[in-house]
Scaffold this motif. Structure first.
Motif, PDB file in Angstrom:
ATOM      1  N   THR A 133     -97.102 -51.783 -29.879  1.00  0.00           N
ATOM      2  CA  THR A 133     -96.313 -51.805 -28.653  1.00  0.00           C
ATOM      3  C   THR A 133     -94.917 -51.272 -28.967  1.00  0.00           C
ATOM      4  N   SER A 137     -91.201 -50.764 -27.094  1.00  0.00           N
ATOM      5  CA  SER A 137     -90.441 -51.069 -25.895  1.00  0.00           C
ATOM      6  C   SER A 137     -88.956 -51.048 -26.223  1.00  0.00           C
ATOM      7  N   GLY A 138     -88.154 -51.125 -25.198  1.00  0.00           N
ATOM      8  CA  GLY A 138     -86.716 -51.112 -25.411  1.00  0.00           C
ATOM      9  C   GLY A 138     -85.976 -50.912 -24.106  1.00  0.00           C
ATOM     10  N   ASN A 139     -84.679 -50.741 -24.232  1.00  0.00           N
ATOM     11  CA  ASN A 139     -83.831 -50.561 -23.062  1.00  0.00           C
ATOM     12  C   ASN A 139     -82.910 -49.377 -23.270  1.00  0.00           C
ATOM     13  N   SER A 166     -85.577 -50.262 -18.527  1.00  0.00           N
ATOM     14  CA  SER A 166     -86.285 -50.501 -19.784  1.00  0.00           C
ATOM     15  C   SER A 166     -87.497 -49.577 -19.844  1.00  0.00           C
ATOM     16  N   ARG A 181     -91.644 -49.531 -21.822  1.00  0.00           N
ATOM     17  CA  ARG A 181     -92.579 -50.331 -22.590  1.00  0.00           C
ATOM     18  C   ARG A 181     -93.940 -49.677 -22.525  1.00  0.00           C
ATOM     19  N   THR A 183     -97.786 -50.428 -24.350  1.00  0.00           N
ATOM     20  CA  THR A 183     -98.513 -51.332 -25.239  1.00  0.00           C
ATOM     21  C   THR A 183     -99.710 -50.655 -25.889  1.00  0.00           C
ATOM     22  N   ASN A 204     -95.110 -54.818 -32.980  1.00  0.00           N
ATOM     23  CA  ASN A 204     -94.253 -54.874 -31.811  1.00  0.00           C
ATOM     24  C   ASN A 204     -92.896 -54.277 -32.158  1.00  0.00           C
ATOM     25  N   THR A 205     -92.694 -53.016 -31.853  1.00  0.00           N
ATOM     26  CA  THR A 205     -91.434 -52.371 -32.220  1.00  0.00           C
ATOM     27  C   THR A 205     -90.554 -52.253 -30.992  1.00  0.00           C
ATOM     28  N   THR A 206     -89.311 -52.647 -31.137  1.00  0.00           N
ATOM     29  CA  THR A 206     -88.378 -52.428 -30.027  1.00  0.00           C
ATOM     30  C   THR A 206     -87.224 -51.580 -30.525  1.00  0.00           C
ATOM     31  N   LYS A 207     -86.681 -50.829 -29.616  1.00  0.00           N
ATOM     32  CA  LYS A 207     -85.539 -49.973 -29.959  1.00  0.00           C
ATOM     33  C   LYS A 207     -84.725 -49.760 -28.690  1.00  0.00           C
ATOM     34  N   ASP A 208     -83.464 -50.118 -28.733  1.00  0.00           N
ATOM     35  CA  ASP A 208     -82.582 -49.848 -27.600  1.00  0.00           C
ATOM     36  C   ASP A 208     -81.780 -48.586 -27.882  1.00  0.00           C
TER      37      ASP A 208
END
Lengths: 615, 236
Positions: free
Chosen positions: B32, B34-36, B78, B80, B82, B111-115
């Motif tokens: 997944t 996701s981020g903003n 945002s 995202r 998955t 689960n990788t997030t990056k803003d």
């Protein structure tokens, strides 16, 4: 078992054969069979000409040239629908990204001739040899122009690649700059002009045909250099010159376009066989011996190449089969006329006894390009009526949006129907030729107009079915060369060039039966003239793109039609300007100034990267 | 002979039934990402709409010239997805109403997030609205965080919809947006920064609830909008 003997005999034969196989195979046609006789070269060239990417009646922007496609009859799916010159079933987004055109197989066929044909030059007179070789150069330029106007820079391949002799790495040719491709096209056409003679052979090129196409290609390059410098999508491909031409090249290209167009002068001329200017303009597109037609594509029923223009441009009332599904807009009509005289100074719609009165005094070229309400074809009237107002005391402006919000446009006052047989107090609600549009019942105009250009009025109704039209497609006519010349002249901008542009525009206007332009002409005058003269000839899409104005012209834009209504309590017609019945919104994303390179080709050849900006 | 053929057929069928049993040994798209997108001026999420920008992913694990994959924006700024293959990616937000951002390379797994922090072309400041009968008035100033090199400001458009999803792609265009566009067509200037703009949407239907906002766009490659926040308008 018998099988055993059979095997034995076969084995014996196999060993005994292979004695003298080093004989030229008799079932393979070799170079010397083809390239040593005029018949042979003509046959070879015919296969090239037959595959030329000509955007004719059948061409469809997101499907291509439709060879053998079962939907080839849908001639209404054409690029004029994308620009607001017509409206129909298309949205711009459906078609703006092309169809993966990548004709390097055909280009190889041409390269093969350019490389090998000169070895057999001795079999011909010098003139004949030059003419034939020149045609090959012309065809190659034609293919590369079809590529560059879509993708910008593409790989220039002018040698014969061979596999497996060459490694895959060698064969993965990178893209050339857009400027290099246009220069390559220019030099191929220069070769063609230098080599070919001036004999006019139907559906083949000569010196002046090549010059005509050179004026087109160089004009495209000039405008892309000039206008692409300020309106572009940034990206790696642009920075590397693959999509976009440096602005300082513009003048050079405009001069080349002007010179090439000037070269044609005196060798072709505007069609003026009939003194009746309206009929003259109609016949221009149908007369096989027109001195204006430079390069044409022919069709015939016997070879299965016939198209369906007659069946798919007017409604079934006039034809034997098919649907119409694209209709000229009022916006295009107003390019000729300004606002049509359908409204009184106080804002109320004018009352008409006869819808055809609207046509009076309009430019003959307009009437020859578009069927208005009340015009006739094959003895039948374009009976166009949207509905019946029981009474109408409002203004035209109230009805503009055409969305049931005005007090007059309410179900108890405005009678409409989708059934031509429905009567209201004994009078037909909808005209026999429209207007009506819903899914599945889309053959009656959405705008009040039909296309007249190229319609074969001499054909009787029974022979206006699918695949029964054989009028030629005129891919290059002298009027376009004049318009190329005028546009290049205006872009060059010197006093003598502007005077020449005015002279050229007025030649066209005189033939069209329009009022002459004054000395204060601008580039917009020339562009507007181009839109009028070349309407429905598949130019507008490319023109809006190369002028880099498509994203301004098509910005959530709606287009309009003219709707005739009968007013019951007055026994008169009114004609209202209203949004076209499809209520389509037209939008153009800037990245569409270039099509994306075909994904399959990018997968095969990583050297094609970067793709065009935005993709 | 017939027995032989039958035998062969049976053998072939057995062969076919038992072959190809090897499982696909590549991992599925189970990561997944996701981020903003953070507005560098306000520190909050960029005000945008569905599809108002895209986050472009290029998987570099296999090829240096991969086909790009795009994750579209959610209306809250945002993004995202998955169903991403684990791997090494080059990532950049693009096609939005903000100044270009540098690409980043990162590994996506689990689960990788990056803003991303972005600078919008224009901010809609001091936004206020009022309703006079059925006429909506929206008032605001335009502010460019970075004025140098800003493309020409094209226009301000009001967007009105009957759901909270409102923006250029979700508006009652013919009646409320199209006729009330405020054309600007000028380069950003100090005067423009001082001007208070008002966009008026008359004839809202009585008794309905609408959601409204304004958007401004510049003549860049994408012509996307910078938005105000969304307001709920209950028309009496």
């Amino acid at each position: 078992m018998k099988l055993k003997y059979l095997v034995l005999i076969l084995t014996g034969l196999a060993f005994g054969a292979c004695n003298k196989l080093d004989v030229a195979p008799l079932n393979i046609i070799k170079d010397q069979d083809i390239f040593t006789s005029e018949t042979g070269v003509n046959a070879y060239l015919a296969s090239i000409y037959g595959s030329m990417p000509i955007e004719d009646f059948i061409y469809r922007p997101e499907r291509g040239f439709m060879n053998g496609d079962g939907e080839r009859w849908q001639n209404f799916m054409q690029p004029g629908n994308l620009t607001g010159e017509m409206v129909g079933r298309y949205n711009v987004g459906d078609a703006a990204q092309g169809f993966g055109f990548w004709p390097y197989d055909k280009i190889r066929t041409i390269n093969y001739m350019i490389v090998n044909f000169p070895k057999y030059a001795g079999a011909f007179t010098q003139d004949k040899f030059n003419q034939l070789l020149g045609e090959a150069y012309f065809c190659r330029a034609y293919f590369y122009f079809a590529l560059v106007k879509r993708y910008g820079g593409v790989p220039i391949v002018k040698t014969l690649q061979s596999y497996p002799e060459q490694s895959i790495t060698d064969l993965s040719v990178p893209r050339n700059k857009e400027q290099e491709v246009y220069d390559f096209i220019g030099s191929d056409l220069d070769s063609a002009i230098a080599l070919m003679g001036d004999a006019n052979i139907r559906a083949r090129a000569n010196k002046y045909v090549a010059a005509g196409y050179k004026s087109r290609a160089m004009l495209y390059a000039g405008t892309i250099a000039k206008y692409g410098a300020t309106n572009y999508v940034d990206g790696e491909a642009r920075q590397k010159g693959l999509a976009g031409i440096p602005a300082d090249q513009a003048t050079r290209y405009f001069q080349a376009a002007y010179d090439a167009a000037k070269l044609v002068e005196g060798h072709y001329s505007l069609y003026r066989k009939n003194d009746n200017k309206e009929q003259n303009y109609v016949d221009l597109f149908l007369d096989q011996s027109s001195p204006e037609s430079m390069y044409v594509k022919d069709y015939s029923m016997s070879t299965g190449t016939a198209h369906s223009w007659d069946a798919t441009m007017t409604c079934r009332y006039m034809t034997a089969d098919g649907d119409a599904a694209c209709y000229p807009t009022l916006d295009l009509v107003e390019k000729f006329t300004g606002p049509l005289p359908i409204t009184n100074p106080d804002g109320t719609p004018k009352r008409f006894d006869d819808r055809a009165a609207l046509k009076q005094g309009l430019e003959p070229r307009l009437l020859a390009s578009i069927y208005f309400p009340g015009a006739t074809l094959r003895g039948k009237e374009f009976d166009i009526q949207r509905g019946i107002y029981k009474k109408f005391n409002g203004t035209a402006a109230e009805e503009l949006a055409n969305n049931n919000t005005s007090v007059w446009d309410q179900p108890d006052n405005l009678i409409v129907s989708g059934d031509i047989n429905q009567l209201y107090n004994g009078r037909r609600v909808m005209g026999l030729a429209g207007m009506f549009a819903t899914a599945g019942n889309d053959s009656r105009t959405r705008t009040g107009f039909y296309v007249r250009k190229y319609i074969n009025y001499k054909a009787d109704q029974a022979s206006c079915g699918l695949y029964q039209s054989v009028q030629s497609w005129i891919d290059m006519r002298y009027a376009e060369v004049l318009l190329n010349r005028a546009e290049a002249a205006m872009e060059l901008g010197t006093a003598d060039k502007t005077a020449d542009a005015l002279n050229v525009i007025n030649q066209l206007r005189d033939r069209a039966g329009a009022a002459p332009a004054g000395a204060n002409i601008t580039i917009d005058t020339v562009r507007n003239e181009r839109m009028k003269e070349l309407a429905f000839e598949h130019h507008s899409w490319w023109d809006l793109r190369r002028w880099r104005i498509a994203d301004k012209v098509l910005d959530n834009t709606r287009f309009y039609g003219i709707y005739p209504y009968w007013i019951e309590n007055e026994n008169k017609y009114i004609l209202l300007k209203q949004e076209e019945m499809g209520h389509r919104s037209f939008f153009f994303e800037k990245k569409w100034y270039y099509e994306p390179l075909p994904g399959g080709e990018l997968g095969k050849n990583p050297n094609l990267y970067p793709n065009n900006p935005g993709y | 002979m017939k027995r032989l053929i039958n035998g062969l057929l049976v053998a072939a069928m057995c062969c076919m039934a038992t072959s190809c049993s090897k499982k696909d040994n590549y991992a599925g798209p189970d990561a997944t990402f996701s981020g903003n997108l953070i507005n560098s001026v306000t520190g909050k999420n960029l005000l945008t709409e569905t599809g108002g920008f895209q986050v472009q992913l290029e998987e570099l694990s296999w090829s240096s010239t991969p086909a790009p994959y795009n994750i579209p924006a959610k209306p809250d700024g945002s993004f995202r997805d998955t169903r991403i293959f684990s791997g090494h990616y080059r990532v950049v937000p693009r096609n939005g109403a903000f100044w270009p951002v540098d690409t980043v390379e990162l590994d996506i797994a689990g689960n990788t997030t990056k803003d991303f922090t972005v600078t919008p072309y224009l901010e809609i400041k001091n936004f206020s609205w009022k309703l006079n009968g059925t006429t909506l008035q929206m008032t605001f100033n335009l502010f460019a965080p970075k004025a140098a090199g800003l493309p020409k400001v094209l226009d301000v458009q009001p967007f009105v919809n009957n759901t909270p999803f409102v923006g250029s792609g979700a508006t009652i265009y013919d009646v409320y947006t199209g006729p009330n566009i405020l054309g600007i067509n000028a380069n950003y200037s100090d005067d423009m920064a001082k001007t208070t703009y008002t966009v008026t949407v008359p004839n809202l239907l009585s008794g309905r609830t609408f959601y409204a906002r304004v958007g401004v766009r510049v003549d860049d490659s994408n012509k996307k909008f910078n938005y105000s926040e969304i307001v709920r308008v209950d028309v009496p």
